[in-house]
Motif scaffolding. Structure first.
Motif, PDB file in Angstrom:
ATOM      1  N   ARG A  26       0.838  -1.239   0.260  1.00  0.00           N
ATOM      2  CA  ARG A  26       0.093   0.000   0.084  1.00  0.00           C
ATOM      3  C   ARG A  26       1.030   1.322   0.013  1.00  0.00           C
ATOM      4  N   TRP A  38      -2.102   9.298 -10.039  1.00  0.00           N
ATOM      5  CA  TRP A  38      -3.447   8.281  -9.521  1.00  0.00           C
ATOM      6  C   TRP A  38      -4.058   9.074  -8.539  1.00  0.00           C
ATOM      7  N   ALA A  42      -8.800   5.601  -5.546  1.00  0.00           N
ATOM      8  CA  ALA A  42      -8.682   4.523  -6.543  1.00  0.00           C
ATOM      9  C   ALA A  42      -7.679   3.540  -6.010  1.00  0.00           C
ATOM     10  N   VAL A  43      -6.518   4.051  -5.458  1.00  0.00           N
ATOM     11  CA  VAL A  43      -5.416   3.207  -4.561  1.00  0.00           C
ATOM     12  C   VAL A  43      -6.192   2.673  -3.326  1.00  0.00           C
ATOM     13  N   ARG A  45      -9.477   1.980  -2.893  1.00  0.00           N
ATOM     14  CA  ARG A  45     -10.273   0.796  -3.254  1.00  0.00           C
ATOM     15  C   ARG A  45      -9.794  -0.263  -3.914  1.00  0.00           C
ATOM     16  N   ALA A  46      -8.517  -0.242  -4.599  1.00  0.00           N
ATOM     17  CA  ALA A  46      -8.004  -1.333  -5.113  1.00  0.00           C
ATOM     18  C   ALA A  46      -7.499  -2.277  -3.966  1.00  0.00           C
ATOM     19  N   VAL A  49     -10.111  -4.117  -2.347  1.00  0.00           N
ATOM     20  CA  VAL A  49     -10.401  -5.255  -3.221  1.00  0.00           C
ATOM     21  C   VAL A  49      -9.339  -6.338  -2.903  1.00  0.00           C
ATOM     22  N   LEU A  50      -8.156  -5.886  -2.943  1.00  0.00           N
ATOM     23  CA  LEU A  50      -7.050  -6.888  -2.739  1.00  0.00           C
ATOM     24  C   LEU A  50      -7.127  -7.576  -1.393  1.00  0.00           C
TER      25      LEU A  50
END
Length: 99
Positions: A26, A38, A42-43, A45-46, A49-50
């Motif tokens: 992260r 970026w 968005a980071v 949220r990614a 999900v990860l």
């Protein structure tokens, strides 16, 4: 002879492993995101999900095999590590000046 590790050891090992892996990734993603423009949301949220993807095998095993105690212990450890990483990594990234 087969020895089983106590649940606390397994839980702690998986929590530390998920914390270090997800936390370091992260922070690196925040650095790359700052360099490439970026959005930090968005980071985030990614990595949410990860973290779900990291816990998914134990969650599926827990749903499929109803009495799987080992899957429950592993899920607890990974979920705790992911939660800590998702909480602490943005603080570290902010302190380093990338958020």
């Amino acid at each position: 002879m087969w020895h089983v590790l106590p649940d606390e050891y397994v839980r702690a090992q998986l929590a530390v492993g998920a914390f270090v892996a997800l936390g370091a990734a992260r922070v690196v993603a925040a650095v790359l995101g700052a360099q490439h423009g970026w959005r930090i949301s968005a980071v985030t949220r990614a990595f949410l999900v990860l973290s779900v993807a990291l816990c998914l095998p134990q969650a599926l095993e827990l749903l499929i095999v109803s009495g799987s105690h080992a899957a429950f212990v592993e899920l607890q450890g990974k979920a705790a590590g992911c939660a800590l990483a998702l909480f602490c990594a943005p603080i570290v990234s902010h302190r380093l000046g990338y958020e």
